[in-house]
Design an enzyme around this catalytic site. Structure first.
Site, PDB file in Angstrom:
ATOM      1  N   LYS A 193       0.829  -1.210   0.000  1.00 25.26           N
ATOM      2  CA  LYS A 193       0.000   0.000   0.000  1.00 25.26           C
ATOM      3  C   LYS A 193       0.864   1.261   0.000  1.00 25.26           C
ATOM      4  CE  LYS A 193      -1.798   1.601   4.176  1.00 25.26           C
ATOM      5  NZ  LYS A 193      -2.608   1.422   5.384  1.00 25.26           N
ATOM      6  N   ARG A 195       0.365   5.362   0.821  1.00 27.47           N
ATOM      7  CA  ARG A 195      -0.595   6.357   1.297  1.00 27.47           C
ATOM      8  C   ARG A 195      -0.486   7.615   0.451  1.00 27.47           C
ATOM      9  NH1 ARG A 195      -4.310   7.076   4.768  1.00 27.47           N
ATOM     10  NH2 ARG A 195      -4.106   5.128   5.917  1.00 27.47           N
ATOM     11  N   GLY A 225     -11.456   4.340   6.307  1.00 21.89           N
ATOM     12  CA  GLY A 225     -11.879   3.266   5.394  1.00 21.89           C
ATOM     13  C   GLY A 225     -11.107   3.270   4.081  1.00 21.89           C
TER      14      GLY A 225
HETATM   15  C1  R5P Z   1      -1.980   1.940   8.893  1.00 24.14           C
HETATM   16  O1  R5P Z   1      -0.800   1.642   8.917  1.00 24.14           O
HETATM   17  C2  R5P Z   1      -2.997   1.243   9.732  1.00 24.14           C
HETATM   18  O2  R5P Z   1      -2.599  -0.054  10.081  1.00 24.14           O
HETATM   19  C3  R5P Z   1      -4.340   1.215   9.049  1.00 24.14           C
HETATM   20  O3  R5P Z   1      -4.218   0.489   7.838  1.00 24.14           O
HETATM   21  C4  R5P Z   1      -4.827   2.589   8.738  1.00 24.14           C
HETATM   22  O4  R5P Z   1      -4.586   3.450   9.792  1.00 24.14           O
HETATM   23  C5  R5P Z   1      -6.299   2.574   8.431  1.00 24.14           C
HETATM   24  O5  R5P Z   1      -6.704   3.892   8.181  1.00 24.14           O
HETATM   25  P1  R5P Z   1      -7.754   4.245   7.039  1.00 24.14           P
HETATM   26  O6  R5P Z   1      -9.009   3.453   7.371  1.00 24.14           O
HETATM   27  O7  R5P Z   1      -7.957   5.717   7.176  1.00 24.14           O
HETATM   28  O8  R5P Z   1      -7.153   3.850   5.742  1.00 24.14           O
END
Ligand code: R5P
Length: 303
Positions: A193, A195, A225
């Site tokens: 992933k 960000r 999400g």
């Molecule tokens: C990130 O490293 C966490 O483990 C989660 O994947 C993340 O914080 C989830 O956040 P969101 O729902 O905003 O994508």
């Protein structure tokens, strides 16, 4: 179990605290929590804690700063009232994602929060699925991390379609995904992933084969999400069967999360009650309780 202990609940998740107290056969400690007209926090213990062991149940869930200050105020009241030992039970540990300086001139909030907790007299922290286990290194007091994987896997076991494969939404969550797979007797694939912003993520690669397989995507938390949303799209593009289950320990479910997860291919979203559910009218959402896990931890400390 000795009864010279008291459990107090902050306002962040009193439903969970009541369940924990019920499991232990005790009443919650009497206290008054208010806000002054200017927004300041006021906490008063309405029963003595002198020489008693105190447990404070308070996830630092949104609104994080409010709930954090409340927890600190509780601990400060207990210390000044001569409690023998103060354990903070923080089912969801906010600010855990700020565990390093990932850019110039930014704070390390998790370290700052750990300092504050120790400064007000907390002797022991119990938490559930911290974002990253190395947060323990910010503390000089004992930190026990409980794992919700067992609670979630037990709740899922009889409901998963045949041949379900566990999906880690990023490389960091692989150990958790592997633990789910071990308990559910299946295998794991991993998404890589990236960000893009606070709410958007992009899947760069999928390591493994999901063709014609139902998928269980797991994570420590669902915040906006975004991670789950892009994961679902990537799995479907890679040929996964449109039978997806989403599981996470902490369901923050901020604005927009429900929309991202209300995908026609998502059969169920399952989270624990470390964070009090605000959206109780969501048929796809199932909440399982970590109260037995926390009650056992308190029992263990008291025995
Ligand atoms: C990130 O490293 C966490 O483990 C989660 O994947 C993340 O914080 C989830 O956040 P969101 O729902 O905003 O994508």
């Amino acid at each position: 179990m000795k009864n010279d202990f008291v459990i107090f609940a902050g306002t962040a998740n009193s439903e969970l605290a009541v369940k924990v107290a019920r499991k232990l056969g005790v009443e919650l400690g009497a206290c008054t929590i208010e806000r002054f007209p200017d927004g300041e926090t006021s906490v008063r213990l309405d029963e003595p804690v002198r020489k008693r062991e105190v447990f404070i149940i308070q996830p630092t869930a949104p609104p994080v700063n409010e709930h954090l200050v409340e927890l600190l105020a509780f601990a400060d009241s207990c210390r000044r009232a001569s409690a023998a030992h103060i354990t903070a039970i923080i089912p969801y540990f906010g600010y855990a994602r700020s565990d390093k300086r990932d850019r110039e001139r930014v704070p390390v909030m998790a370290s700052m929060v750990a300092d504050l907790m120790q400064r007000v007299g907390i002797h022991h922290v119990i938490t559930v699925d911290m974002h990253t286990p190395q947060l323990e290194g910010f503390f000089r007091i004992p930190v026990d991390e409980l794992a919700a994987v067992n609670v979630l896997a037990d709740a899922l076991r009889d409901r998963l379609p045949e041949q379900t494969i566990v999906v880690s939404p990023d490389v960091g969550r692989l150990p958790m995904a592997a633990e789910f797979a071990r308990r559910l007797d299946t295998s794991v694939v991993v998404l890589e992933k990236k960000r893009e912003s606070g709410t958007e993520t992009k899947v760069m690669h999928l390591v493994g084969d999901v063709r014609e397989r139902p998928c269980l995507i797991i994570d420590d938390m669902i915040s906006t999400g975004g991670t789950m949303g892009s994961g679902i799209e990537a799995l479907l593009e890679a040929g996964a069967r449109p039978e997806i289950i989403v599981a996470a320990t902490h369901g923050l479910m901020l604005t927009g999360a429900r929309e991202k997860l209300s995908h026609e291919s998502v059969r169920e979203v399952i989270v624990t009650d470390t964070i009090e559910a605000t959206d109780k009218d969501w048929p796809q959402l199932r909440v399982v309780s970590v109260a037995p896990l926390i009650a056992d931890a308190i029992r263990e400390l008291k025995s």
